[in-house]
Design an enzyme around this catalytic site. Structure first.
Site, mmCIF file in Angstrom:
data_model
loop_
_atom_site.group_PDB
_atom_site.id
_atom_site.type_symbol
_atom_site.label_atom_id
_atom_site.label_comp_id
_atom_site.label_asym_id
_atom_site.label_seq_id
_atom_site.Cartn_x
_atom_site.Cartn_y
_atom_site.Cartn_z
ATOM 1 N N GLU A 14 0.818 -1.209 0.000
ATOM 2 C CA GLU A 14 0.000 0.000 0.000
ATOM 3 C C GLU A 14 0.854 1.262 0.000
ATOM 4 O OE1 GLU A 14 -2.289 -3.198 2.320
ATOM 5 O OE2 GLU A 14 -0.227 -2.527 2.076
ATOM 6 N N PRO A 20 11.549 -14.853 1.797
ATOM 7 C CA PRO A 20 10.355 -14.932 2.659
ATOM 8 C C PRO A 20 9.727 -13.560 2.863
ATOM 9 C CG PRO A 20 12.352 -15.096 3.973
ATOM 10 C CD PRO A 20 12.790 -15.121 2.532
ATOM 11 N N GLY A 58 14.245 -5.005 1.390
ATOM 12 C CA GLY A 58 14.450 -3.997 0.355
ATOM 13 C C GLY A 58 15.289 -4.433 -0.828
ATOM 14 N N ASN A 80 1.384 -8.842 -4.657
ATOM 15 C CA ASN A 80 1.353 -8.067 -5.891
ATOM 16 C C ASN A 80 2.362 -8.578 -6.929
ATOM 17 O OD1 ASN A 80 1.439 -6.051 -7.809
ATOM 18 N ND2 ASN A 80 2.252 -4.487 -6.449
ATOM 19 N N PRO A 81 1.882 -9.009 -8.123
ATOM 20 C CA PRO A 81 2.805 -9.493 -9.158
ATOM 21 C C PRO A 81 3.272 -8.404 -10.117
ATOM 22 C CG PRO A 81 0.566 -9.914 -9.857
ATOM 23 C CD PRO A 81 0.464 -9.213 -8.509
ATOM 24 N N GLU A 125 5.437 -5.905 -9.744
ATOM 25 C CA GLU A 125 6.875 -5.636 -9.753
ATOM 26 C C GLU A 125 7.636 -6.639 -10.627
ATOM 27 O OE1 GLU A 125 8.046 -5.409 -5.685
ATOM 28 O OE2 GLU A 125 7.365 -3.335 -5.456
#
Length: 429
Positions: A65, A268, A310, A335-336, A338
Site C-alpha cells: 500500500e 520470505p 528492500g 502483488n505481481p 513488480e
C-alpha cells in the site's frame, strides 16, 4: 450526526483498555514486530518536527500500500506541499525510508486509540488526509471529521469478503463512510460495494500499483550476482509464507537431475524466518546459504535464502521465473506487478483474492500461469527453464498487460485537486 452505539462503545472500550494496548505494543516489540526505538510513534508521540506550511497526511498499512502511494507523494511534494507518510510495519518503514522524496517524512501510524489519535493530530495538524485501500479505523475517521480535515480514500478496495462482513453492520459502516469526503476505487466492483455500504461520493480511478515504479537495485550488485550465477538455471519464490518454502524445496529436489546446478532463491515475506527456512533446506538434504549472514550463492549453493529487506528489485532482475508467494497457501496473494515490470515470467497458485483483478489481467495476457499443486509447479518451472523463448514471451506479455492498466496516479491527482487547492489555501471543509 450521532454515531451508532457500536462505534461509541468501541471508542469507550479503546479508551478504557489503553493500558492493555500499551502492554500489547511491548509484547509485539519483544517479538520483533515493532521498532523499539520508535515505539512512541505508535502512541501518537512524534519523533520529527512538523514541517512548516501546509501538510498532507498519506497513509498505507504495509509494504504494498505505501509503495503504491509513492508516485502520489511525489506529485504532492512537487506541488509545494509537505507530506507525512505513515505505515504500520517495520518492513514498510525500512522500504519507505529509501524512497521518500524531499519534502516528505515518515512516521509509524498511531494505534486507533482516542488519546493517541488526538496527540498525533495535534502535532501534525494535516490539512488533508489520504488513506489507501481499506483502512477504515473508527476513532481516526471520527477524529478527522470532528476537526474538519477532509479524508479521502485512494486506491480504495472493498473485497467481497469484507463487503459481506460490513453488511451485517450497515449503520456503522455507513456512519464511517459518510465521513469520507471522497472514495476513489480501484475497480467498478469496489466502487459499487462502497456505494452500497453508504459512501456518498465514489469514483473509479484504477489501481495505483500499476503506476508504481519497479523496485530499484544497485547495478553493481546486479552485475556481481549475475556473474556468480551465470550459466545456472535460476528461479525465485518471492514473498513466501510458511508452507510455501517446503513446496519450493520439494520442487528443487524434483528438478535437480533434469536441471544440473539448479539454484532456487527464496525470499520470505518476513525476513526473520530465514533460520527456519535454512533448517527446512538442510532437512531436505539441500545446501542453503543466507544473505543476512553476508553469504552469496556459490556453486555449492542449492537454495539461497534472501532474509533481508528492500532487495526484491535485485532478485527479480536476477530471476527469469518467479513464483509469487501467498498464493499456494490461503494468504490471498502478493502483488505481481513488480516482477512483471522487471521481465519475469510469473507463476502463482489459486489463492489470489487480495489481487484478483491484477492476476486476471496478467493471466489473460498469458504473462502468468496458474499452478494448483507441487506437481504443476514443478512442470511449469521445468518448462520455463528449458524454453527461453517461452519465458521471454510470458515476461513481455506480463509487462504489456501491466503497462496497459496504468494511469491511476493521474486520475487520482485530478480527483483530489480541489482538496489540494483547499490545503494550499489553508481552507478546511
Amino acid at each position: 450526526m450521532r454515531l451508532p452505539i457500536l462505534i461509541r462503545t468501541y471508542h469507550a472500550m479503546t479508551t478504557v483498555l489503553e493500558p492493555a494496548v500499551i502492554g500489547l505494543l511491548y509484547w509485539r516489540q519483544r517479538k520483533g514486530r515493532e521498532d523499539k526505538t520508535r515505539l512512541g510513534e505508535r502512541r501518537g508521540y512524534p519523533s520529527r518536527q512538523r514541517p512548516k506550511g501546509h501538510l498532507v497526511w498519506v497513509h498505507g498499512a504495509s509494504n504494498g500500500e505505501t509503495l503504491s502511494l509513492m508516485p502520489v507523494v511525489e506529485r504532492l511534494t512537487q506541488r509545494g506541499l509537505s507530506v507525512l507518510v505513515t505505515s504500520g510495519t517495520k518492513t514498510s518503514a525500512a522500504l519507505i525510508a529509501r524512497r521518500l522524496p524531499p519534502g516528505a517524512v515518515h512516521q509509524y501510524v498511531p494505534l486507533d486509540v482516542p488519546r493517541y489519535i488526538r496527540r498525533f493530530l495535534k502535532h501534525w495538524q494535516p490539512d488533508l488526509a489520504l488513506v489507501a485501500e481499506s483502512e477504515i479505523w473508527p476513532n481516526t475517521v471520527v477524529a478527522l471529521d470532528q476537526r474538519r480535515i477532509p479524508l479521502v480514500m485512494v486506491n480504495g478496495r472493498m473485497s467481497d469478503r469484507s463487503y459481506q462482513r460490513w453488511q451485517k453492520l450497515p449503520r456503522n459502516i455507513k456512519a464511517l463512510l459518510e465521513r469520507f469526503a471522497l472514495c476513489l476505487a480501484q475497480t467498478t466492483e469496489d466502487a459499487e460495494r462502497l456505494a452500497r455500504l453508504g459512501a456518498p461520493r465514489v469514483f473509479v480511478t484504477g489501481n495505483l500499483k500499476f503506476d508504481a515504479p519497479p523496485p530499484p537495485a544497485d547495478p553493481r550488485a546486479v552485475a556481481h550476482l549475475s556473474g556468480l550465477v551465470a550459466g545456472r538455471p535460476v528461479w525465485l519464490a518471492a514473498s513466501t509464507h510458511p508452507g510455501e518454502e517446503s513446496i519450493a524445496l520439494a520442487v528443487h529436489r524434483a528438478l535437480a537431475q533434469r536441471h544440473p546446478n539448479l539454484l532456487t532463491i527464496v525470499v520470505p515475506r518476513h525476513p526473520q524466518r530465514g533460520p527456519e527456512i535454512a533448517t527446512l533446506a538442510t532437512q531436505a538434504g539441500l545446501r542453503a546459504s543466507r544473505r543476512s549472514q553476508g553469504m552469496v550463492p556459490d556453486r555449492a549453493t542449492d537454495v539461497y535464502i534472501v532474509d533481508t529487506i528492500g532487495e526484491m528489485g535485485l532478485f527479480y532482475r536476477l530471476s527469469p521465473v518467479v513464483l509469487m508467494g501467498g498464493t499456494l497457501t490461503p494468504i490471498g496473494g502478493h502483488n505481481p506487478i513488480e516482477p512483471a515490470k522487471l521481465g519475469s515470467a510469473i507463476l502463482h497458485g489459486p489463492h489470489i483474492h487480495n489481487a484478483e483483478e491484477i492476476y486476471a489481467a496478467i493471466d489473460k495476457a498469458r504473462g502468468a500461469l496458474l499452478v494448483k499443486d507441487n506437481a504443476a509447479l514443478a512442470r511449469a518451472v521445468s518448462e520455463l527453464l528449458s524454453n527461453a523463448a517461452l519465458t521471454r514471451r510470458m515476461a513481455r506479455a506480463a509487462a504489456d498487460a501491466v503497462q496497459a492498466l496504468g494511469g491511476a496516479v493521474d486520475r487520482t491527482i485530478q480527483s483530489v485537486e480541489p482538496f489540494i487547492v483547499q490545503a494550499k489555501l489553508g481552507a478546511r471543509r
